[in-house]
Design an enzyme around this catalytic site. Structure first.
Site, PDB file in Angstrom:
ATOM      1  CG  ASP A 256       7.624  -1.720  10.609  1.00  0.00           C
ATOM      2  OD1 ASP A 256       6.935  -0.966   9.899  1.00  0.00           O
ATOM      3  OD2 ASP A 256       8.190  -2.734  10.182  1.00  0.00           O
TER       4      ASP A 256
ATOM      5  CB  ILE B 284      -0.122  -5.442  13.970  1.00  0.00           C
ATOM      6  CG1 ILE B 284       0.334  -6.867  13.797  1.00  0.00           C
ATOM      7  CG2 ILE B 284       0.353  -4.880  15.296  1.00  0.00           C
ATOM      8  CD1 ILE B 284       1.744  -6.886  13.263  1.00  0.00           C
TER       9      ILE B 284
ATOM     10  NE  ARG C  26      -3.542  -2.575   0.537  1.00  0.00           N
ATOM     11  CZ  ARG C  26      -3.814  -3.865   0.483  1.00  0.00           C
ATOM     12  NH1 ARG C  26      -2.892  -4.743   0.829  1.00  0.00           N
ATOM     13  NH2 ARG C  26      -4.978  -4.280   0.067  1.00  0.00           N
TER      14      ARG C  26
ATOM     15  CE  LYS D 289       9.155  -4.786   6.497  1.00  0.00           C
ATOM     16  NZ  LYS D 289       8.220  -4.553   7.613  1.00  0.00           N
TER      17      LYS D 289
END
Ligand code: ATR
Length: 280
Positions: free
Chosen positions: A108, A223, A21, A71
């Protein structure tokens, strides 16, 4: 020439990347603030990640976000790692500095706390015991955020005990591991419950937990953002606990990244929320 130079490029590197997104989010802010620039989805295969990260500087990018499965891989490709990212053990934002070196950040943890404070402005992690379910990458960011905000006691519970024990090494005096079968009783006296597991996500079964022992004053945070109202959050709302959905974390984690890329600290507005909700 000056006009060309003021066009700022950034994007999100993932494989696949179509589900991200981030282009919608950053694109919304670029339009809102009238910034000359673009934010692109950048599909990069894992074996091409080193070339892609090195290429940021050559292509004049201000930086990029990094999503699944990169990541961890990007950790060893940057010149410096922010201390929060180092403790989480993952980078979700790469910033190209003026001297061309690359900094790795993880936004985050910031995003998680900001999403809680969107719903309860005065929330502080030292408000009482916290139960965190899950021990994956998202749990690491949540635990680091809560520790840095002053959490005194985090009860960490994961289906696979060893993963929780590994995560607890971040701060064994404050992170206490409990067994998956103790999750109902672990809620006793808690001020916050956070689900970071995939349970409750579209296509997955609901999280199996009884909220009976949870104080009515506790916040329940999931989450997961698809669906926005997971069975866990529905159960929490039904018994009058404050419920925090996962979309807030997704929106807020983009704030420091956008600021680093484009030089404007953006606002998480209702319009932004609606724009991203429309893509779910
Ligand atoms: P992320 O990085 O997004 O957190 P992850 O590393 O795949 O994703 O972690 C998913 C989490 O959901 C893990 O804590 C996982 O538990 P395990 O460590 O035991 O795999 C948890 N999870 C997945 N399926 C589950 C299930 N059926 N019941 C309970 N927990 C589950």
């Amino acid at each position: 020439m000056a006009a060309l130079q003021s066009f700022t490029l950034a994007g999100v590197i993932g494989w696949p990347v179509a589900q991200s997104r981030s282009p919608v989010l950053h694109g919304h802010w670029l339009a809102q603030y009238g910034i000359k620039g673009a934010y692109l989805p950048l599909p990069v295969q894992p074996e091409r990640l080193p070339d892609a990260i090195r290429g940021l500087r050559a292509l004049g990018f201000a930086g990029c976000n990094v999503t699944i499965p990169h990541k961890l891989g990007v950790l060893k490709l940057v010149d410096r790692i922010d201390p929060v990212a180092a403790r989480i053990g993952a980078v979700n934002t790469v910033v190209v500095q003026n001297d061309g070196t690359l900094s790795g950040l993880n936004t985050d943890a910031y995003g998680f706390l900001a999403s809680l404070r969107d719903i309860q402005a005065d929330y502080r992690a030292d408000a009482g015991a916290i139960v965190v379910l899950g021990a994956g990458g998202a749990a690491r960011a949540v635990v680091v955020a809560l520790l840095d905000d002053g959490a005194a006691e985090i009860r960490l519970i994961n289906r696979t005990l060893e993963r929780a024990q590994e995560l607890a090494r971040i701060d064994p005096s404050r992170v206490k591991v409990m067994g998956w079968d103790q999750r109902d009783e672990a809620l006793e006296g808690a001020a916050l419950l956070v689900n970071t597991t995939s349970q409750g996500m579209v296509g997955y079964p609901p999280l199996e937990i009884s909220l009976d022992a949870l104080p009515k004053t506790a916040i329940v945070s999931d989450i997961v953002y698809n669906p926005l109202e997971t069975p866990l959050l529905a159960a929490a709302r039904k018994r009058d606990n404050i419920a925090v959905d996962g979309l807030g974390m997704l929106l807020h984690q983009a704030v420091p990244a956008f600021e680093a890329f484009y030089g404007v600290r953006p606002h998480v507005s209702h319009e932004l929320r609606r724009a991203v909700e429309a893509t779910l």
